[in-house]
Design a protein around this motif. Structure first.
Motif, PDB file in Angstrom:
ATOM      1  N   VAL A  83     -27.134 -66.408   4.718  1.00  0.00           N
ATOM      2  CA  VAL A  83     -27.935 -67.272   5.585  1.00  0.00           C
ATOM      3  C   VAL A  83     -27.890 -68.695   5.038  1.00  0.00           C
ATOM      4  N   GLU A  84     -27.395 -69.612   5.872  1.00  0.00           N
ATOM      5  CA  GLU A  84     -27.498 -71.033   5.559  1.00  0.00           C
ATOM      6  C   GLU A  84     -28.755 -71.531   6.245  1.00  0.00           C
ATOM      7  N   PHE A  85     -29.543 -72.331   5.527  1.00  0.00           N
ATOM      8  CA  PHE A  85     -30.792 -72.813   6.111  1.00  0.00           C
ATOM      9  C   PHE A  85     -31.258 -74.084   5.424  1.00  0.00           C
ATOM     10  N   TRP A  86     -32.119 -74.792   6.110  1.00  0.00           N
ATOM     11  CA  TRP A  86     -32.848 -75.913   5.536  1.00  0.00           C
ATOM     12  C   TRP A  86     -34.189 -75.370   5.064  1.00  0.00           C
ATOM     13  N   LEU A  87     -34.561 -75.666   3.825  1.00  0.00           N
ATOM     14  CA  LEU A  87     -35.892 -75.336   3.318  1.00  0.00           C
ATOM     15  C   LEU A  87     -36.663 -76.640   3.253  1.00  0.00           C
ATOM     16  N   MET A  88     -37.891 -76.606   3.748  1.00  0.00           N
ATOM     17  CA  MET A  88     -38.698 -77.818   3.832  1.00  0.00           C
ATOM     18  C   MET A  88     -40.115 -77.528   3.365  1.00  0.00           C
ATOM     19  N   GLY A  89     -40.788 -78.564   2.935  1.00  0.00           N
ATOM     20  CA  GLY A  89     -42.180 -78.417   2.548  1.00  0.00           C
ATOM     21  C   GLY A  89     -42.721 -79.691   1.942  1.00  0.00           C
ATOM     22  N   THR A  90     -43.975 -79.617   1.518  1.00  0.00           N
ATOM     23  CA  THR A  90     -44.671 -80.741   0.906  1.00  0.00           C
ATOM     24  C   THR A  90     -45.138 -80.311  -0.479  1.00  0.00           C
ATOM     25  N   HIS A  91     -44.873 -81.154  -1.462  1.00  0.00           N
ATOM     26  CA  HIS A  91     -45.174 -80.847  -2.867  1.00  0.00           C
ATOM     27  C   HIS A  91     -46.654 -81.126  -3.160  1.00  0.00           C
ATOM     28  N   LEU A  92     -47.490 -80.111  -2.967  1.00  0.00           N
ATOM     29  CA  LEU A  92     -48.944 -80.284  -3.085  1.00  0.00           C
ATOM     30  C   LEU A  92     -49.545 -79.629  -4.325  1.00  0.00           C
ATOM     31  N   GLY A  93     -48.743 -78.914  -5.085  1.00  0.00           N
ATOM     32  CA  GLY A  93     -49.218 -78.280  -6.310  1.00  0.00           C
ATOM     33  C   GLY A  93     -48.124 -78.331  -7.349  1.00  0.00           C
ATOM     34  N   PRO A  94     -48.437 -77.951  -8.589  1.00  0.00           N
ATOM     35  CA  PRO A  94     -47.417 -78.026  -9.634  1.00  0.00           C
ATOM     36  C   PRO A  94     -46.255 -77.075  -9.359  1.00  0.00           C
ATOM     37  N   LEU A  95     -45.055 -77.539  -9.687  1.00  0.00           N
ATOM     38  CA  LEU A  95     -43.848 -76.716  -9.652  1.00  0.00           C
ATOM     39  C   LEU A  95     -43.416 -76.555 -11.090  1.00  0.00           C
ATOM     40  N   GLY A  96     -43.793 -75.434 -11.694  1.00  0.00           N
ATOM     41  CA  GLY A  96     -43.577 -75.299 -13.135  1.00  0.00           C
ATOM     42  C   GLY A  96     -44.383 -76.382 -13.829  1.00  0.00           C
ATOM     43  N   LYS A  97     -43.687 -77.234 -14.592  1.00  0.00           N
ATOM     44  CA  LYS A  97     -44.364 -78.316 -15.320  1.00  0.00           C
ATOM     45  C   LYS A  97     -44.261 -79.656 -14.595  1.00  0.00           C
ATOM     46  N   ILE A  98     -43.794 -79.634 -13.353  1.00  0.00           N
ATOM     47  CA  ILE A  98     -43.704 -80.866 -12.567  1.00  0.00           C
ATOM     48  C   ILE A  98     -44.960 -80.971 -11.717  1.00  0.00           C
ATOM     49  N   PRO A  99     -45.775 -82.014 -11.953  1.00  0.00           N
ATOM     50  CA  PRO A  99     -47.018 -82.136 -11.167  1.00  0.00           C
ATOM     51  C   PRO A  99     -46.732 -82.474  -9.712  1.00  0.00           C
ATOM     52  N   ALA A 100     -47.695 -82.168  -8.871  1.00  0.00           N
ATOM     53  CA  ALA A 100     -47.572 -82.452  -7.436  1.00  0.00           C
ATOM     54  C   ALA A 100     -47.361 -83.939  -7.198  1.00  0.00           C
ATOM     55  N   THR A 101     -46.444 -84.246  -6.286  1.00  0.00           N
ATOM     56  CA  THR A 101     -46.159 -85.645  -5.945  1.00  0.00           C
ATOM     57  C   THR A 101     -46.627 -86.003  -4.544  1.00  0.00           C
ATOM     58  N   GLY A 102     -46.910 -85.002  -3.713  1.00  0.00           N
ATOM     59  CA  GLY A 102     -47.254 -85.262  -2.322  1.00  0.00           C
ATOM     60  C   GLY A 102     -46.036 -85.539  -1.460  1.00  0.00           C
ATOM     61  N   SER A 103     -44.848 -85.530  -2.060  1.00  0.00           N
ATOM     62  CA  SER A 103     -43.612 -85.819  -1.324  1.00  0.00           C
ATOM     63  C   SER A 103     -43.173 -84.610  -0.515  1.00  0.00           C
ATOM     64  N   THR A 104     -42.464 -84.897   0.567  1.00  0.00           N
ATOM     65  CA  THR A 104     -41.851 -83.828   1.349  1.00  0.00           C
ATOM     66  C   THR A 104     -40.398 -83.672   0.910  1.00  0.00           C
ATOM     67  N   PHE A 105     -39.843 -82.496   1.194  1.00  0.00           N
ATOM     68  CA  PHE A 105     -38.437 -82.269   0.886  1.00  0.00           C
ATOM     69  C   PHE A 105     -37.784 -81.510   2.026  1.00  0.00           C
ATOM     70  N   ARG A 106     -36.471 -81.649   2.079  1.00  0.00           N
ATOM     71  CA  ARG A 106     -35.633 -80.916   3.019  1.00  0.00           C
ATOM     72  C   ARG A 106     -34.320 -80.685   2.279  1.00  0.00           C
ATOM     73  N   THR A 107     -34.078 -79.436   1.898  1.00  0.00           N
ATOM     74  CA  THR A 107     -32.920 -79.094   1.071  1.00  0.00           C
ATOM     75  C   THR A 107     -32.118 -77.988   1.736  1.00  0.00           C
ATOM     76  N   ARG A 108     -30.816 -78.195   1.806  1.00  0.00           N
ATOM     77  CA  ARG A 108     -29.936 -77.173   2.376  1.00  0.00           C
ATOM     78  C   ARG A 108     -29.698 -76.094   1.332  1.00  0.00           C
ATOM     79  N   MET A 109     -29.816 -74.848   1.771  1.00  0.00           N
ATOM     80  CA  MET A 109     -29.716 -73.707   0.865  1.00  0.00           C
ATOM     81  C   MET A 109     -28.863 -72.613   1.487  1.00  0.00           C
ATOM     82  N   THR A 110     -28.492 -71.677   0.641  1.00  0.00           N
ATOM     83  CA  THR A 110     -27.806 -70.469   1.081  1.00  0.00           C
ATOM     84  C   THR A 110     -28.459 -69.290   0.384  1.00  0.00           C
ATOM     85  N   ALA A 111     -28.754 -68.242   1.136  1.00  0.00           N
ATOM     86  CA  ALA A 111     -29.302 -67.009   0.568  1.00  0.00           C
ATOM     87  C   ALA A 111     -28.385 -65.856   0.958  1.00  0.00           C
ATOM     88  N   TYR A 112     -28.064 -65.055  -0.028  1.00  0.00           N
ATOM     89  CA  TYR A 112     -27.283 -63.838   0.186  1.00  0.00           C
ATOM     90  C   TYR A 112     -28.263 -62.671   0.146  1.00  0.00           C
TER      91      TYR A 112
END
Length: 173
Positions: A83-112
């Motif tokens: 599956v090829e897809f765009w993953l999208m969302g808003t960074h509202l909480g910590p991602l590991g040790k990266i604090p929330a930025t409030g930024s949005t993202f749109r990243t192309r991904m592939t899942a097998y």
């Protein structure tokens, strides 16, 4: 050779799996696997088993509670749906040790979505460019505001602390 019935059954399972993730119906997602397993190739991490996969869901949905996708294309192979897809969302909480930025993202991904000889889903293996994601999370900061300088420093420190870890040995085979 795949039959139309096998293709249809696999496709329904994968599409339901995707929608259940968006809707945060974790029990339903996990029911698609007899033994849940996610391989995240960009970070070389493995989430194997019910507790580990639920931890992965908790971490990613804490970071991106509105995470959703747009499917670009599904492709059938002898043992998988890709599956090829765009993953999208808003960074509202910590991602590991990266604090929330409030930024949005749109990243192309592939899942097998990998199936065994009994048509049982055994793994979801995900590929994406982690630098593209990180660039969008940090790049969304308004650096004209001095308050964001400290946040940028914390993000860079958090991202660097997450590199250099040992990859999951099962993913090196």
């Amino acid at each position: 050779m795949l039959t139309d019935e096998v293709r249809a059954a696999r496709e329904k399972l994968v599409l339901d799996h995707f929608q259940d993730e968006v809707d945060h119906r974790w029990d339903d997602v996990l029911s698609t696997f007899p033994h849940p397993r996610y391989e995240i190739i960009a970070t070389m991490t493995l989430h194997d088993g019910d507790a580990a996969v639920r931890g992965y869901y908790n971490e990613t949905r804490t970071a991106f509670p509105d995470q959703h996708h747009e499917i670009i294309k599904l492709r059938h192979t002898d043992d998988a749906i890709v599956v090829e897809f765009w993953l999208m969302g808003t960074h509202l909480g910590p991602l590991g040790k990266i604090p929330a930025t409030g930024s949005t993202f749109r990243t192309r991904m592939t899942a097998y979505f990998i199936f065994d000889e009994n048509e049982t889903l055994v793994c979801e293996r995900i590929y994406f460019d982690s630098l593209t994601l990180l660039r969008q999370l940090i790049g969304g900061l308004d650096l004209k505001k001095p308050a964001n300088w400290w946040l940028l420093a914390r993000c860079v420190k958090g991202a660097l602390s997450m590199t250099g870890g040992k990859p999951a040995p099962a993913l090196l085979k």
